[in-house]
Design a protein around this motif. Structure first.
Motif, short mmCIF file in Angstrom:
data_model
loop_
_atom_site.label_atom_id
_atom_site.label_comp_id
_atom_site.label_asym_id
_atom_site.label_seq_id
_atom_site.Cartn_x
_atom_site.Cartn_y
_atom_site.Cartn_z
N LYS A 95 10.85 68.12 -11.35
CA LYS A 95 9.53 67.96 -12.00
C LYS A 95 9.45 66.68 -12.83
O LYS A 95 8.88 66.65 -13.92
N SER A 96 10.03 65.61 -12.29
CA SER A 96 9.99 64.32 -12.94
C SER A 96 8.94 63.45 -12.27
O SER A 96 8.92 63.32 -11.04
N GLN A 97 8.06 62.87 -13.06
CA GLN A 97 7.01 62.00 -12.51
C GLN A 97 7.62 60.65 -12.13
O GLN A 97 8.28 60.01 -12.95
N ILE A 98 7.37 60.21 -10.90
CA ILE A 98 8.07 59.06 -10.35
C ILE A 98 7.20 57.80 -10.37
O ILE A 98 6.05 57.83 -9.94
N TYR A 99 7.80 56.70 -10.84
CA TYR A 99 7.21 55.37 -10.72
C TYR A 99 8.19 54.49 -9.94
O TYR A 99 9.40 54.60 -10.10
N ARG A 100 7.63 53.61 -9.08
CA ARG A 100 8.44 52.75 -8.23
C ARG A 100 7.92 51.32 -8.31
O ARG A 100 6.72 51.09 -8.17
N THR A 101 8.83 50.37 -8.50
CA THR A 101 8.38 48.98 -8.60
C THR A 101 7.86 48.46 -7.26
O THR A 101 7.03 47.55 -7.24
N ASP A 102 8.33 49.02 -6.14
CA ASP A 102 7.82 48.55 -4.84
C ASP A 102 6.36 48.92 -4.65
O ASP A 102 5.61 48.23 -3.94
N LEU A 103 5.91 50.00 -5.29
CA LEU A 103 4.52 50.45 -5.19
C LEU A 103 3.69 50.11 -6.42
O LEU A 103 2.51 49.77 -6.30
N HIS A 104 4.31 50.19 -7.61
CA HIS A 104 3.57 50.05 -8.86
C HIS A 104 3.73 48.69 -9.52
O HIS A 104 3.07 48.41 -10.52
N GLY A 105 4.62 47.82 -8.99
CA GLY A 105 4.89 46.55 -9.67
C GLY A 105 5.65 46.80 -10.97
O GLY A 105 6.43 47.76 -11.07
N ASP A 106 5.47 45.93 -11.96
CA ASP A 106 6.11 46.14 -13.27
C ASP A 106 5.67 47.49 -13.84
O ASP A 106 4.48 47.81 -13.84
N VAL A 107 6.63 48.24 -14.35
CA VAL A 107 6.33 49.53 -14.98
C VAL A 107 6.74 49.44 -16.45
O VAL A 107 7.89 49.12 -16.76
N THR A 108 5.79 49.71 -17.36
CA THR A 108 6.02 49.52 -18.79
C THR A 108 5.80 50.82 -19.55
O THR A 108 4.78 51.49 -19.37
N PHE A 109 6.77 51.15 -20.40
CA PHE A 109 6.66 52.32 -21.27
C PHE A 109 6.42 51.81 -22.70
O PHE A 109 7.21 51.02 -23.23
N HIS A 110 5.32 52.25 -23.31
CA HIS A 110 4.91 51.82 -24.65
C HIS A 110 5.25 52.93 -25.64
O HIS A 110 4.93 54.11 -25.40
N PHE A 111 5.83 52.57 -26.77
CA PHE A 111 6.31 53.55 -27.75
C PHE A 111 5.52 53.43 -29.05
O PHE A 111 5.31 52.34 -29.57
N TYR A 112 5.09 54.59 -29.56
CA TYR A 112 4.33 54.66 -30.80
C TYR A 112 4.86 55.83 -31.62
O TYR A 112 4.67 57.00 -31.24
N GLU A 113 5.52 55.56 -32.71
CA GLU A 113 6.07 56.59 -33.59
C GLU A 113 6.85 57.62 -32.78
O GLU A 113 7.93 57.33 -32.30
N ASN A 114 6.30 58.82 -32.56
CA ASN A 114 7.05 59.85 -31.83
C ASN A 114 6.45 60.17 -30.47
O ASN A 114 6.62 61.28 -29.96
N GLN A 115 5.73 59.22 -29.89
CA GLN A 115 5.17 59.45 -28.56
C GLN A 115 5.22 58.15 -27.74
O GLN A 115 5.51 57.08 -28.28
N TYR A 116 4.96 58.28 -26.45
CA TYR A 116 4.99 57.10 -25.59
C TYR A 116 4.00 57.28 -24.45
O TYR A 116 3.59 58.39 -24.11
N THR A 117 3.60 56.15 -23.86
CA THR A 117 2.71 56.15 -22.70
C THR A 117 3.32 55.24 -21.64
O THR A 117 4.22 54.44 -21.93
N VAL A 118 2.81 55.34 -20.42
CA VAL A 118 3.32 54.50 -19.34
C VAL A 118 2.15 53.78 -18.67
O VAL A 118 1.06 54.34 -18.54
N SER A 119 2.37 52.54 -18.28
CA SER A 119 1.36 51.77 -17.55
C SER A 119 2.04 51.05 -16.40
O SER A 119 3.23 50.73 -16.46
N ALA A 120 1.27 50.80 -15.34
CA ALA A 120 1.81 50.13 -14.17
C ALA A 120 0.97 48.91 -13.84
O ALA A 120 -0.24 48.88 -14.07
N GLU A 121 1.62 47.89 -13.29
CA GLU A 121 0.93 46.67 -12.92
C GLU A 121 -0.07 46.91 -11.79
O GLU A 121 -1.15 46.31 -11.76
#
Length: 312
Positions: free
Chosen positions: A281-307
């Protein structure tokens, strides 16, 4: 009387010069044979600076094709884990320049394969690299060894530092603490001698495994090391020989990111591996499909964005 005075002064000068030369030779021998002391705690790796926006804390997995390079940034401090292929060295350099990077506080090399270390010489040529953390080079026979040794000497000659990684070594990069969780230099395969690194941000954990296979993963498990994480950089570009079910049961990543090339010759990522990640049950990101994958951190939470946006 004057002759004795001159001889005494000459003797003292010869003694001082001899001492200086002996000390210099001693330091050179230590550096050549990598015998300079390794610190487990290197918290003072970094010094706060403001070239980058200190509000932006993130980890970016670059789209490096069938190679790997990852950037950690916090409080204006910058760390790279691996440097991609020599052929793609200009892409990495340009991307760092575009992001406003002027120097690199530390580079960690997971292991000595060209797809992980090939871009290092160009990086050292174009940025001041303050610290370089390497696997033990003593028994390494890889073709890329000369590339790494030369870059290491360039770092030292420019006033930077070089460290040999040991299990338990840790350093702070802004609000991230980076720790060498595991390192098995006695294993036969170079991939299995990859560093297991954990970057932790206010309790959020990002695990990096280099190209380690199930063999090295089993050693980490047998050593009873806690590698539970929120985000996993999947081992060996999504190869079927890495990221076992047993490993995933302990890691339990909410997100998994795979660094692999588009339609690569190795058929990465492996279908069985993708099934294991889905089962976990892990959400998958791949650079071949998504390009650069960036995880942004804020205090005690984080978000993910893809190119690149992938439409279903």
């Amino acid at each position: 009387m004057k002759e004795k005075t001159v001889k005494a002064i000459q003797s003292k000068l010869i003694y001082i010069i001899s001492c200086v030369l002996i000390f210099a030779l001693f330091v050179m021998v230590l550096a050549v044979f990598d015998l300079l002391p390794t610190q487990n705690e290197i918290k003072d790796f970094f010094s706060y600076r403001k070239e980058l926006d200190p509000q932006k804390d993130f980890i970016k997995v670059f789209d490096s094709g069938e190679a790997e390079s990852i950037m950690i940034c916090s409080n204006g401090e910058v760390v790279l884990i691996d440097t991609g292929l020599y052929e793609n060295r200009l892409d990495l350099t340009s991307e760092l320049w575009d992001m406003g990077v002027k120097r690199i506080d530390a580079v960690f090399l997971s292991h000595i394969h060209d797809d992980h270390v090939g871009g290092l010489p160009n990086l050292v040529e174009n940025f001041y690299v303050k610290n370089l953390v390497l696997p033990d080079l003593k028994d390494c026979t890889e073709d890329s060894l000369f590339t790494v040794q030369k870059a290491r000497n360039d770092v030292l000659n420019s006033g930077g530092n070089s460290y040999t990684a040991v299990q338990g070594m840790s350093a702070n990069c802004g609000d991230f603490e980076i720790t060498v969780l595991g390192y098995y230099s006695n294993l036969k395969e170079e991939n299995d001698r990859s560093l297991f690194l954990m970057a932790e941000y206010n309790g959020i954990k990002f695990l990096f495994t280099g190209d380690a296979s199930k063999t090295a993963e089993k050693k980490l498990i047998d050593d009873n090391i806690n590698f539970d994480c929120d985000i996993l950089k999947v081992g060996h570009h999504g190869s079927g020989s890495s990221t076992s079910d047993e490993f995933l049961k302990i890691a339990t990543p909410e997100y998994s990111v795979i660094s692999c090339g588009y339609k690569n010759q190795y058929s990465h990522p492996n279908e069985a591996l993708l099934e294991r990640l889905e089962k976990a049950k892990s959400q998958i990101y791949r650079t071949d499909l998504h390009g650069d994958v960036t995880f942004h951190f804020y205090e005690n939470q984080y978000t993910v964005s893809a190119e690149k946006l992938i439409l279903n």
